[in-house]
Design a protein around this motif. Sequence first.
Motif, PDB file in Angstrom:
ATOM      1  N   ASP A  82       0.854  -1.170   0.000  1.00 49.48           N
ATOM      2  CA  ASP A  82       0.000   0.000   0.000  1.00 49.48           C
ATOM      3  C   ASP A  82       0.903   1.236   0.000  1.00 49.48           C
ATOM      4  N   ALA A  83       0.328   2.413  -0.223  1.00 50.55           N
ATOM      5  CA  ALA A  83       1.097   3.647  -0.137  1.00 50.55           C
ATOM      6  C   ALA A  83       1.468   3.927   1.319  1.00 50.55           C
ATOM      7  N   GLU A  84       2.606   4.566   1.529  1.00 50.71           N
ATOM      8  CA  GLU A  84       3.053   4.845   2.893  1.00 50.71           C
ATOM      9  C   GLU A  84       2.059   5.721   3.652  1.00 50.71           C
ATOM     10  N   ALA A  85       1.495   6.729   2.988  1.00 51.10           N
ATOM     11  CA  ALA A  85       0.549   7.622   3.668  1.00 51.10           C
ATOM     12  C   ALA A  85      -0.662   6.854   4.161  1.00 51.10           C
ATOM     13  N   SER A  86      -1.137   5.901   3.379  1.00 53.33           N
ATOM     14  CA  SER A  86      -2.269   5.076   3.787  1.00 53.33           C
ATOM     15  C   SER A  86      -1.888   4.198   4.971  1.00 53.33           C
ATOM     16  N   ALA A  87      -0.699   3.611   4.924  1.00 51.38           N
ATOM     17  CA  ALA A  87      -0.238   2.762   6.027  1.00 51.38           C
ATOM     18  C   ALA A  87      -0.132   3.563   7.317  1.00 51.38           C
ATOM     19  N   ARG A  88       0.375   4.776   7.233  1.00 50.77           N
ATOM     20  CA  ARG A  88       0.509   5.608   8.435  1.00 50.77           C
ATOM     21  C   ARG A  88      -0.853   6.017   8.986  1.00 50.77           C
ATOM     22  N   ALA A  89      -1.786   6.332   8.094  1.00 51.74           N
ATOM     23  CA  ALA A  89      -3.121   6.707   8.547  1.00 51.74           C
ATOM     24  C   ALA A  89      -3.813   5.541   9.242  1.00 51.74           C
ATOM     25  N   GLN A  90      -3.666   4.332   8.700  1.00 53.50           N
ATOM     26  CA  GLN A  90      -4.293   3.168   9.308  1.00 53.50           C
ATOM     27  C   GLN A  90      -3.607   2.793  10.616  1.00 53.50           C
ATOM     28  N   ALA A  91      -2.288   2.912  10.659  1.00 50.78           N
ATOM     29  CA  ALA A  91      -1.569   2.632  11.907  1.00 50.78           C
ATOM     30  C   ALA A  91      -2.024   3.584  13.013  1.00 50.78           C
ATOM     31  N   ASP A  92      -2.220   4.841  12.668  1.00 49.88           N
ATOM     32  CA  ASP A  92      -2.735   5.809  13.647  1.00 49.88           C
ATOM     33  C   ASP A  92      -4.107   5.388  14.148  1.00 49.88           C
ATOM     34  N   THR A 115       0.828   3.231  15.980  1.00 53.29           N
ATOM     35  CA  THR A 115       1.956   4.138  15.734  1.00 53.29           C
ATOM     36  C   THR A 115       2.924   4.254  16.903  1.00 53.29           C
ATOM     37  N   PRO A 116       2.467   4.343  18.154  1.00 51.35           N
ATOM     38  CA  PRO A 116       3.440   4.460  19.256  1.00 51.35           C
ATOM     39  C   PRO A 116       4.372   3.269  19.404  1.00 51.35           C
ATOM     40  N   HIS A 117       4.000   2.141  18.809  1.00 54.26           N
ATOM     41  CA  HIS A 117       4.787   0.913  18.962  1.00 54.26           C
ATOM     42  C   HIS A 117       5.689   0.638  17.758  1.00 54.26           C
ATOM     43  N   LEU A 118       5.634   1.504  16.749  1.00 51.05           N
ATOM     44  CA  LEU A 118       6.344   1.249  15.498  1.00 51.05           C
ATOM     45  C   LEU A 118       7.545   2.165  15.339  1.00 51.05           C
ATOM     46  N   ASP A 119       8.636   1.607  14.826  1.00 51.86           N
ATOM     47  CA  ASP A 119       9.830   2.389  14.525  1.00 51.86           C
ATOM     48  C   ASP A 119      10.074   2.514  13.026  1.00 51.86           C
ATOM     49  N   PHE A 120       9.216   1.903  12.225  1.00 54.88           N
ATOM     50  CA  PHE A 120       9.475   1.866  10.781  1.00 54.88           C
ATOM     51  C   PHE A 120       8.154   1.608  10.071  1.00 54.88           C
ATOM     52  N   ILE A 121       7.854   2.397   9.055  1.00 54.98           N
ATOM     53  CA  ILE A 121       6.696   2.153   8.191  1.00 54.98           C
ATOM     54  C   ILE A 121       7.137   2.423   6.758  1.00 54.98           C
ATOM     55  N   ALA A 122       6.981   1.436   5.899  1.00 52.96           N
ATOM     56  CA  ALA A 122       7.356   1.593   4.496  1.00 52.96           C
ATOM     57  C   ALA A 122       6.234   1.110   3.598  1.00 52.96           C
ATOM     58  N   GLY A 123       5.964   1.884   2.552  1.00 52.94           N
ATOM     59  CA  GLY A 123       5.029   1.487   1.514  1.00 52.94           C
ATOM     60  C   GLY A 123       5.763   1.305   0.203  1.00 52.94           C
ATOM     61  N   TYR A 124       5.003   0.978  -0.828  1.00 54.74           N
ATOM     62  CA  TYR A 124       5.646   0.752  -2.130  1.00 54.74           C
ATOM     63  C   TYR A 124       6.328   2.025  -2.647  1.00 54.74           C
ATOM     64  N   ASP A 125       5.879   3.187  -2.128  1.00 54.20           N
ATOM     65  CA  ASP A 125       6.386   4.465  -2.613  1.00 54.20           C
ATOM     66  C   ASP A 125       7.380   5.116  -1.653  1.00 54.20           C
ATOM     67  N   SER A 126       7.953   4.349  -0.736  1.00 54.10           N
ATOM     68  CA  SER A 126       8.869   4.915   0.270  1.00 54.10           C
ATOM     69  C   SER A 126      10.322   4.945  -0.173  1.00 54.10           C
ATOM     70  N   GLY A 127      10.588   4.448  -1.359  1.00 57.69           N
ATOM     71  CA  GLY A 127      11.948   4.478  -1.879  1.00 57.69           C
ATOM     72  C   GLY A 127      12.728   3.189  -1.715  1.00 57.69           C
ATOM     73  N   HIS A 128      12.074   2.145  -1.186  1.00 61.53           N
ATOM     74  CA  HIS A 128      12.755   0.858  -0.982  1.00 61.53           C
ATOM     75  C   HIS A 128      12.294  -0.203  -1.974  1.00 61.53           C
ATOM     76  N   GLY A 129      11.392   0.167  -2.891  1.00 59.57           N
ATOM     77  CA  GLY A 129      10.808  -0.811  -3.796  1.00 59.57           C
ATOM     78  C   GLY A 129       9.639  -1.516  -3.151  1.00 59.57           C
ATOM     79  N   ALA A 130       8.960  -2.340  -3.931  1.00 57.82           N
ATOM     80  CA  ALA A 130       7.800  -3.089  -3.449  1.00 57.82           C
ATOM     81  C   ALA A 130       8.185  -4.543  -3.206  1.00 57.82           C
ATOM     82  N   LYS A 131       7.409  -5.222  -2.398  1.00 55.38           N
ATOM     83  CA  LYS A 131       7.578  -6.671  -2.212  1.00 55.38           C
ATOM     84  C   LYS A 131       7.092  -7.379  -3.481  1.00 55.38           C
ATOM     85  N   PRO A 132       7.717  -8.461  -3.901  1.00 56.18           N
ATOM     86  CA  PRO A 132       8.651  -9.324  -3.165  1.00 56.18           C
ATOM     87  C   PRO A 132      10.121  -8.922  -3.222  1.00 56.18           C
ATOM     88  N   GLY A 133      10.416  -7.724  -3.655  1.00 55.60           N
ATOM     89  CA  GLY A 133      11.796  -7.260  -3.568  1.00 55.60           C
ATOM     90  C   GLY A 133      12.236  -7.143  -2.117  1.00 55.60           C
TER      91      GLY A 133
END
Length: 250
Positions: A130-140, A145-163
């Motif tokens: 999913d997009a990072e903004a969507s992941a962050r909104a749902q985590a909130d 969110t208080p328990h997470l140190d990392f959130i990445a979506g397909y558009d966060s610059g790390h590529g998409a899974k299964p990469g």
Amino acid sequence: MNNRLSGLLFDKDGTLIDFDRTWGPAAHAVMTTLAGGDRARFERLMRVSHYVEAERRFLPTSPLLAGASSVYGPLWAEALDRPAGPDLYGEMDRLFRAAALRTLHPIGAPADLAAALRGAGYTLGIATNDAEASARAQADRLGLTPHLDFIAGYDSGHGAKPGPGMVLAFADRLGVPPHRIALVGDTTADTGAARAAGAVAIAVLSGPSGEGARAVMREEADHVIGSIHDLPALLAEIDGPSAPTGASSR
């Protein structure tokens, strides 16, 4: 050599949230908006998405189950007779982000589980197509969110899974080798990402994938559990008594 798991990276859809109950009705709303009242366009969107309108759900063959909008976006662009590219994909992401927040259904109580895992010393993150903004909104919304140190979506610059990019970025954030990271997810995109990065692959059977895909996941994963709420017991086996022994699944 310390082989205890240091970080747990969670897929989101089908792992932390109920895919069908969240994305089924959300997709109907998004397709309705994009079709603009044109029934033929709406039906083309459903057809390329492998979507069952009467049941508000996707078939296990749907490209949306594990694909980023940049993957299935060209199919939607053709169905809508619109140019494929960032403008359309960004619009799709924004519409899905708003619609999914209205229909968001967690699997059990993921925030309670996350609190227990963090208390046991694990660093937690989300890796989603999913997009990072969507992941962050749902985590909130889910209280994660208080328990997470990392959130990445397909558009966060790390590529998409299964990469492997999201997993390697998480390991780098923690300063540990990838074998001390576990990726928990419900599709072969998740097990593939873990394998590609050299991380531990933990498959959950809480997603919408068909039995054929689940059989493949069982072959690819290092461990298979029913849902994230079976994770404490598995971690106790992997890491010993320092792992959490239980967390509410409510």
